[in-house]
Design a protein around this motif. Structure first.
Motif, PDB file in Angstrom:
ATOM      1  N   ALA A   9       0.838  -1.205   0.000  1.00  0.00           N
ATOM      2  CA  ALA A   9       0.000   0.000   0.000  1.00  0.00           C
ATOM      3  C   ALA A   9       0.869   1.249   0.000  1.00  0.00           C
ATOM      4  O   ALA A   9       0.579   2.229  -0.702  1.00  0.00           O
ATOM      5  N   ILE A  10       1.941   1.225   0.775  1.00  0.00           N
ATOM      6  CA  ILE A  10       2.880   2.354   0.797  1.00  0.00           C
ATOM      7  C   ILE A  10       3.494   2.544  -0.587  1.00  0.00           C
ATOM      8  O   ILE A  10       3.640   3.671  -1.073  1.00  0.00           O
ATOM      9  N   SER A  11       3.828   1.423  -1.238  1.00  0.00           N
ATOM     10  CA  SER A  11       4.404   1.482  -2.590  1.00  0.00           C
ATOM     11  C   SER A  11       3.437   2.118  -3.567  1.00  0.00           C
ATOM     12  O   SER A  11       3.825   2.927  -4.413  1.00  0.00           O
ATOM     13  N   ARG A  12       2.171   1.750  -3.460  1.00  0.00           N
ATOM     14  CA  ARG A  12       1.161   2.255  -4.397  1.00  0.00           C
ATOM     15  C   ARG A  12       1.052   3.773  -4.326  1.00  0.00           C
ATOM     16  O   ARG A  12       0.902   4.442  -5.345  1.00  0.00           O
ATOM     17  N   PHE A  13       1.141   4.343  -3.117  1.00  0.00           N
ATOM     18  CA  PHE A  13       0.990   5.785  -2.951  1.00  0.00           C
ATOM     19  C   PHE A  13       2.319   6.537  -3.023  1.00  0.00           C
ATOM     20  O   PHE A  13       2.336   7.762  -2.970  1.00  0.00           O
ATOM     21  N   GLY A  14       3.421   5.811  -3.135  1.00  0.00           N
ATOM     22  CA  GLY A  14       4.707   6.490  -3.178  1.00  0.00           C
ATOM     23  C   GLY A  14       5.008   7.219  -1.882  1.00  0.00           C
ATOM     24  O   GLY A  14       5.681   8.257  -1.883  1.00  0.00           O
ATOM     25  N   ALA A  15       4.516   6.670  -0.755  1.00  0.00           N
ATOM     26  CA  ALA A  15       4.689   7.322   0.552  1.00  0.00           C
ATOM     27  C   ALA A  15       6.069   6.978   1.108  1.00  0.00           C
ATOM     28  O   ALA A  15       6.217   6.144   2.006  1.00  0.00           O
ATOM     29  N   LEU A  16       7.090   7.624   0.565  1.00  0.00           N
ATOM     30  CA  LEU A  16       8.477   7.288   0.877  1.00  0.00           C
ATOM     31  C   LEU A  16       8.797   7.438   2.360  1.00  0.00           C
ATOM     32  O   LEU A  16       9.468   6.581   2.947  1.00  0.00           O
ATOM     33  N   GLU A  17       8.356   8.532   2.976  1.00  0.00           N
ATOM     34  CA  GLU A  17       8.691   8.759   4.389  1.00  0.00           C
ATOM     35  C   GLU A  17       8.104   7.669   5.278  1.00  0.00           C
ATOM     36  O   GLU A  17       8.754   7.203   6.215  1.00  0.00           O
ATOM     37  N   LEU A  18       6.882   7.257   4.992  1.00  0.00           N
ATOM     38  CA  LEU A  18       6.270   6.176   5.761  1.00  0.00           C
ATOM     39  C   LEU A  18       7.020   4.868   5.511  1.00  0.00           C
ATOM     40  O   LEU A  18       7.235   4.076   6.431  1.00  0.00           O
ATOM     41  N   GLY A  19       7.429   4.649   4.272  1.00  0.00           N
ATOM     42  CA  GLY A  19       8.210   3.455   3.945  1.00  0.00           C
ATOM     43  C   GLY A  19       9.536   3.429   4.685  1.00  0.00           C
ATOM     44  O   GLY A  19       9.971   2.381   5.185  1.00  0.00           O
ATOM     45  N   LYS A  20      10.182   4.590   4.792  1.00  0.00           N
ATOM     46  CA  LYS A  20      11.438   4.673   5.553  1.00  0.00           C
ATOM     47  C   LYS A  20      11.193   4.348   7.023  1.00  0.00           C
ATOM     48  O   LYS A  20      12.018   3.688   7.671  1.00  0.00           O
ATOM     49  N   TRP A  21      10.056   4.823   7.547  1.00  0.00           N
ATOM     50  CA  TRP A  21       9.717   4.547   8.948  1.00  0.00           C
ATOM     51  C   TRP A  21       9.578   3.048   9.172  1.00  0.00           C
ATOM     52  O   TRP A  21      10.063   2.514  10.175  1.00  0.00           O
ATOM     53  N   VAL A  22       8.906   2.369   8.245  1.00  0.00           N
ATOM     54  CA  VAL A  22       8.715   0.925   8.352  1.00  0.00           C
ATOM     55  C   VAL A  22      10.069   0.212   8.360  1.00  0.00           C
ATOM     56  O   VAL A  22      10.319  -0.699   9.165  1.00  0.00           O
ATOM     57  N   HIS A  23      10.953   0.638   7.469  1.00  0.00           N
ATOM     58  CA  HIS A  23      12.290   0.044   7.380  1.00  0.00           C
ATOM     59  C   HIS A  23      13.053   0.239   8.697  1.00  0.00           C
ATOM     60  O   HIS A  23      13.626  -0.705   9.255  1.00  0.00           O
ATOM     61  N   LEU A  24      13.029   1.460   9.207  1.00  0.00           N
ATOM     62  CA  LEU A  24      13.717   1.771  10.458  1.00  0.00           C
ATOM     63  C   LEU A  24      13.107   1.002  11.628  1.00  0.00           C
ATOM     64  O   LEU A  24      13.827   0.515  12.510  1.00  0.00           O
ATOM     65  N   TYR A  25      11.781   0.886  11.633  1.00  0.00           N
ATOM     66  CA  TYR A  25      11.092   0.152  12.699  1.00  0.00           C
ATOM     67  C   TYR A  25      11.562  -1.302  12.725  1.00  0.00           C
ATOM     68  O   TYR A  25      11.811  -1.873  13.797  1.00  0.00           O
ATOM     69  N   ALA A  26      11.680  -1.914  11.547  1.00  0.00           N
ATOM     70  CA  ALA A  26      12.132  -3.309  11.472  1.00  0.00           C
ATOM     71  C   ALA A  26      13.535  -3.445  12.043  1.00  0.00           C
ATOM     72  O   ALA A  26      13.816  -4.369  12.824  1.00  0.00           O
ATOM     73  N   GLU A  27      14.410  -2.528  11.690  1.00  0.00           N
ATOM     74  CA  GLU A  27      15.798  -2.597  12.165  1.00  0.00           C
ATOM     75  C   GLU A  27      15.887  -2.382  13.670  1.00  0.00           C
ATOM     76  O   GLU A  27      16.617  -3.086  14.378  1.00  0.00           O
ATOM     77  N   LYS A  28      15.148  -1.397  14.185  1.00  0.00           N
ATOM     78  CA  LYS A  28      15.219  -1.074  15.614  1.00  0.00           C
ATOM     79  C   LYS A  28      14.589  -2.148  16.490  1.00  0.00           C
ATOM     80  O   LYS A  28      14.970  -2.316  17.654  1.00  0.00           O
ATOM     81  N   TYR A  72      10.943   0.935  -2.045  1.00  0.00           N
ATOM     82  CA  TYR A  72      11.863   2.022  -2.378  1.00  0.00           C
ATOM     83  C   TYR A  72      11.869   2.302  -3.878  1.00  0.00           C
ATOM     84  O   TYR A  72      11.922   3.458  -4.309  1.00  0.00           O
ATOM     85  N   SER A  73      11.804   1.241  -4.681  1.00  0.00           N
ATOM     86  CA  SER A  73      11.772   1.421  -6.138  1.00  0.00           C
ATOM     87  C   SER A  73      10.550   2.216  -6.563  1.00  0.00           C
ATOM     88  O   SER A  73      10.644   3.170  -7.339  1.00  0.00           O
ATOM     89  N   LYS A  74       9.382   1.839  -6.032  1.00  0.00           N
ATOM     90  CA  LYS A  74       8.133   2.481  -6.439  1.00  0.00           C
ATOM     91  C   LYS A  74       7.910   3.829  -5.772  1.00  0.00           C
ATOM     92  O   LYS A  74       7.040   4.593  -6.191  1.00  0.00           O
ATOM     93  N   CYS A  75       8.703   4.111  -4.715  1.00  0.00           N
ATOM     94  CA  CYS A  75       8.615   5.419  -4.063  1.00  0.00           C
ATOM     95  C   CYS A  75       9.694   6.369  -4.574  1.00  0.00           C
ATOM     96  O   CYS A  75       9.936   7.422  -3.977  1.00  0.00           O
TER      97      CYS A  75
END
Length: 643
Positions: free
Chosen positions: A280-299, A316-319
Motif C-alpha cells: 500500500a505504501i508502494s502504491r501511494f509512493g509514501a516514501l517517508e512512511l516506507g522509511k519509517w517501516v524500514h527503520l522500525y524493522a531494524e530497531k 523504495y523502487s516504487k517510491c
C-alpha cells in the motif's frame, strides 16, 4: 548417543525418553527407533507416542515415516491419534488434509478411544482446507455430542471452518451464540480477563471471514470494518487481517490509514504487519512512511529476510528511491529469484535499462535461476530504453533456450517494446499470431503506440477491437478521440464523445498525489478543493510567468478539446501533476526533492515544463506516472524524452 542431564519435568513423556529429545535429525530418530524395536521398548505406548511426535511435529518432521510409525502401533492412545491427525491436517501437501479426515473417521468408528478437545481443532482445520462443508457439519454434531461446544479453541475452529467454506451466516450465528453464552455466564467467567483475551481469536476469525468475503463482494469490507471496530480487544492478528485485506483488494489508502491507527494504540506491528502494509505504501509512493517501516524493522529486531527484503526493495523502487532500493538489495544475506526480479523490475521502471541487464547477468552468474517474472522485468527494461534488438533476443532466448512458455505479460512487453519504437505492423502481427488470446492490456499497448506515432488507421481498428472486448472501459474511446483531435478531426471527436455519453462511459480523471510530513495530498485536474488552494494557484501563476521569461510556450496541441488558444493554455496550467508540484514548492524548503505519483501517463507539455521547472527552482522532481519514473533535474529527464 551420549547420555545427558535433562530438566524436563518427570511427569512429561519426553522426560522419560531423553534419547528421543536429543535427536537432531530424522536419521538420528530412526536409529533410536530401531533400538527401541530391537529392545521391545517400542511396545511402551508412551515411547511409541514420543517417536511419533518427533517425526510428525518436530522441525525435522517426516509425515510419511510418522504414518508408518502410527500404523504399526498396536493400540494408539488419544495423544497418538491427535498427533498424526494434526500432522496431516497441517501439511501443505495435496491429499494430506483429506487423509486427516479419513483417519479421524477411522478413530470414531473404532470407538477404542474417544476424541477430545485437542482432536477437533485439527479435524476442523482439515475440513476447512478441503472445503468439505458436509463433513464439517458432521464433525460439528460430534463436538456437541462430546460436550465441547463451549470450548473456545474448538468453537474458534468451528467458526473458521464455516468461514472457509463460505457459509458466513452459520459462522455468524455460532459467533453470536458464543458471545451471548460468555456474557450470560457466571460472575467468575464474566470477570475473567483471560476469558476475554481468549475471545479475541474468535473475533479475528470472523473479521477474517468478512475480509475474505469482501474480496468477492466489495461491500462486505464494511461488515468487516464494523466488526473490527466493535472488538472489545484487538491483537496484532486483528490489525494484520484488516491491513492485508485492504491492501490485497486495492484499498491502499484504507490500508495505510489502518496502519496509522494501529500505531496510536498499544499493539505493536510485527513482521506480518510490515509485509502487509508495504504494498500500500508502494502504491501511494509514501516514501517517508516506507522509511519509517524500514527503520522500525531494524530497531525492533525484525529480520529483513528475502521476503521482507523484497517488499522493501519494491517499496523504495516504487517510491522513487532506486538508490536506496539498491542498498537494501545488496545488504540482503540471501537473494532468491524474487529479490533479483524485484530489483531488475525496479531498475527497469526507472529507465535504467543497462543496469537492469547488468543485474540480470549478475543473477545468472550467482547461480540463481531466472524466473518468468525476471524476464518480464528484463523485457520491460528494453521497452523503456528502446532496445528493440536486445528485447527480441531476450524473448527468443527465454522461449528457445530456457524453455519458458511466454505468459500474456511477456507478449505485452514485446508489443509495448515494438510499438514504442514504431514497429507497429510487427507488434500487430505478434498479437494476431499469439498462441494465447490477447487481453485488453496488450491491445491498449498497441493503441497507445498508434497514438504516439499518429497511425490513425490502425488506431481506429485496434480501438474497435477494444470497444468490443471491454465496451465500458473509457481507455479506448479516449485514445481514439485524442487521435482524432490531434489531427483536427473535431467531427469524429464529437461522434466518439456522443457514443461515450450514450453508454454512460466516463473518462478517468487525472489524479496526482504527494506525501509531505507523512500526509498524502491528492489533486485532480483543475482542483481548487485543497485548504491552501489560493497559495497553490498563486504559485502556478508564478511558475507560468517564470516559464514565459525563459521563452517557453505551452504545447497547446496536447489539449485535445475544441477551445481557443488562451483556454487551452489555461487548461494545461492546471494539470494535476503541476498542482502537486506547486504545492510541494510552497510547502518545502529550497532544494528539497519532490516526489509526485500520477495515475495516468504524463503529457508532453507537463514533461517539457517539469524539465524547466527543475532548472528554474533548482529542484529534483521525480514523477511516477502509469508506466514509469521520470527524474527531472537540471533541465533534463532521465527518460531522455523516450517514453
Amino acid at each position: 548417543m551420549n547420555s545427558t542431564i535433562y530438566t524436563t519435568p518427570p511427569s512429561h513423556p519426553s522426560s522419560l525418553f531423553p534419547n528421543i529429545t536429543l535427536c537432531k535429525t530424522i536419521k538420528h530418530l530412526k536409529q533410536v527407533h530401531a533400538h527401541m524395536i530391537k529392545t521391545a521398548q517400542i511396545h511402551d505406548p508412551l515411547a511409541a507416542a514420543e517417536v511419533l511426535r518427533f517425526c510428525a511435529l518436530s522441525n525435522n518432521r517426516d509425515i510419511h515415516y510418522a504414518r508408518k510409525v502410527f500404523d504399526q502401533m498396536h493400540q494408539p492412545n488419544c495423544f497418538s491419534w491427535n498427533t498424526i491427525i494434526r500432522a496431516l491436517a497441517e501439511s501443505n501437501d495435496d491429499g494430506k488434509p483429506l487423509a486427516a479426515l479419513l483417519l479421524f473417521f477411522q478413530m470414531v468408528c473404532d470407538a477404542s478411544v474417544d476424541p477430545n478437545q485437542f482432536t477437533f481443532p485439527s479435524v476442523l482445520k482439515a475440513c476447512a482446507q478441503t472445503s468439505r462443508l458436509k463433513e464439517g457439519m458432521q464433525v460439528h454434531g460430534l463436538v456437541v455430542k462430546y460436550g465441547l461446544d463451549s470450548d473456545e479453541f474448538v468453537v474458534s475452529n468451528l467458526v473458521r471452518m464455516y468461514v472457509m467454506c463460505g457459509v458466513m451466516k452459520d459462522a455468524h450465528l455460532l459467533f453470536i451464540r458464543n458471545l451471548i453464552e460468555f456474557e450470560e455466564g457466571d460472575e467468575v467467567v464474566r470477570n475473567n480477563k483471560k476469558k476475554e483475551e481468549g475471545n479475541v481469536v474468535l473475533w479475528n476469525v470472523m473479521v477474517d471471514g468478512y475480509v475474505m468475503l469482501g474480496s468477492l463482494v466489495l461491500g462486505e469490507f464494511g461488515a468487516a470494518r464494523e466488526l473490527f471496530d466493535s472488538m472489545p480487544q484487538r491483537s496484532v492478528v486483528s490489525w494484520n487481517v484488516m491491513i492485508s485485506g485492504y491492501a490485497q483488494n486495492g484499498l491502499f489508502k484504507e490500508a495505510i490509514e489502518m496502519f496509522r491507527e494501529m500505531q496510536m494504540g498499544d499493539v505493536c506491528p510485527n513482521y506480518v504487519t510490515l509485509i502487509s502494509v508495504l504494498p500500500a505504501i508502494s502504491r501511494f509512493g509514501a516514501l517517508e512512511l516506507g522509511k519509517w517501516v524500514h527503520l522500525y524493522a531494524e530497531k525492533n529486531g525484525i529480520e529483513i529476510d528475502d521476503v521482507l527484503g523484497s517488499a522493501l526493495v519494491d517499496m523504495y523502487s516504487k517510491c522513487g528511491s532506486i538508490e536506496k532500493a539498491l542498498q537494501v538489495f545488496e545488504r540482503l544475506p540471501r537473494k532468491n529469484a524474487i529479490t533479483w526480479s524485484t530489483i531488475i523490475g525496479g531498475l527497469a521502471m526507472h529507465g535504467r535499462a543497462n543496469d537492469a541487464l547488468d543485474y540480470f547477468s549478475r543473477m545468472e552468474r550467482s547461480g540463481v535461476t531466472p524466473s518468468d517474472v525476471t524476464y518480464i522485468g528484463v523485457l520491460s527494461a528494453c521497452s523503456h530504453a528502446g532496445l528493440v534488438d536486445e528485447g527480441r533476443s531476450f524473448f527468443s532466448h527465454m522461449v528457445k533456450a530456457v524453455g519458458f512458455e511466454p505468459r500474456i505479460e511477456h507478449y505485452g512487453c514485446m508489443v509495448d517494446l515494438l510499438g514504442r519504437a514504431g514497429h507497429l505492423e510487427e507488434a500487430e502481427e505478434l498479437i494476431l499470431n499469439m498462441p494465447i488470446k490477447p487481453d485488453d492490456v496488450i491491445w491498449k499497448a498497441l493503441l497507445g503506440a498508434c497514438k504516439i506515432h499518429g497511425n490513425i488507421e490502425m488506431g481506429r481498428r485496434v480501438a474497435k477491437v477494444l470497444m468490443d472486448m471491454v465496451p465500458h472501459d473509457s481507455g479506448s474511446y479516449v485514445a481514439l478521440s485524442n487521435m482524432y483531435a490531434s489531427s483536427g478531426n473535431w467531427e469524429a471527436v464529437a461522434d466518439v464523445r456522443l457514443m461515450m455519453k450514450e453508454m454512460d462511459i466516463r473518462k478517468d480523471p487525472g489524479c496526482s498525489w504527494i506525501e509531505l510530513d507523512g500526509e498524502i495530498h491528492e489533486f485532480l485536474v483543475d482542483d481548487d478543493s485543497h485548504s491552501r488552494a489560493k497559495e497553490i494557484h498563486s504559485m502556478l501563476d508564478e511558475i507560468a510567468n517564470q516559464l514565459r521569461l525563459i521563452g517557453y510556450r505551452p504545447d497547446t496541441s496536447q489539449v485535445l478539446l475544441n477551445l481557443d488558444e488562451e483556454e487551452k493554455e489555461s487548461a494545461l496550467q492546471y494539470h494535476s501533476e503541476k498542482i502537486a508540484v506547486a504545492f510541494g514548492l510552497i510547502c518545502t524548503s529550497p532544494h528539497t526533492p519532490l516526489l509526485i505519483v500520477k495515475n495516468l501517463r504524463i503529457c508532453e507539455d507537463c514533461h517539457s515544463s517539469m524539465k524547466l521547472i527543475s532548472k528554474i527552482y533548482k529542484r529534483k522532481i521525480v514523477i511516477r506516472d502509469r508506466k514509469r519514473f521520470h527524474h527531472f533535474e537540471h533541465g533534463s529527464c532521465s527518460c531522455k524524452d523516450y517514453w
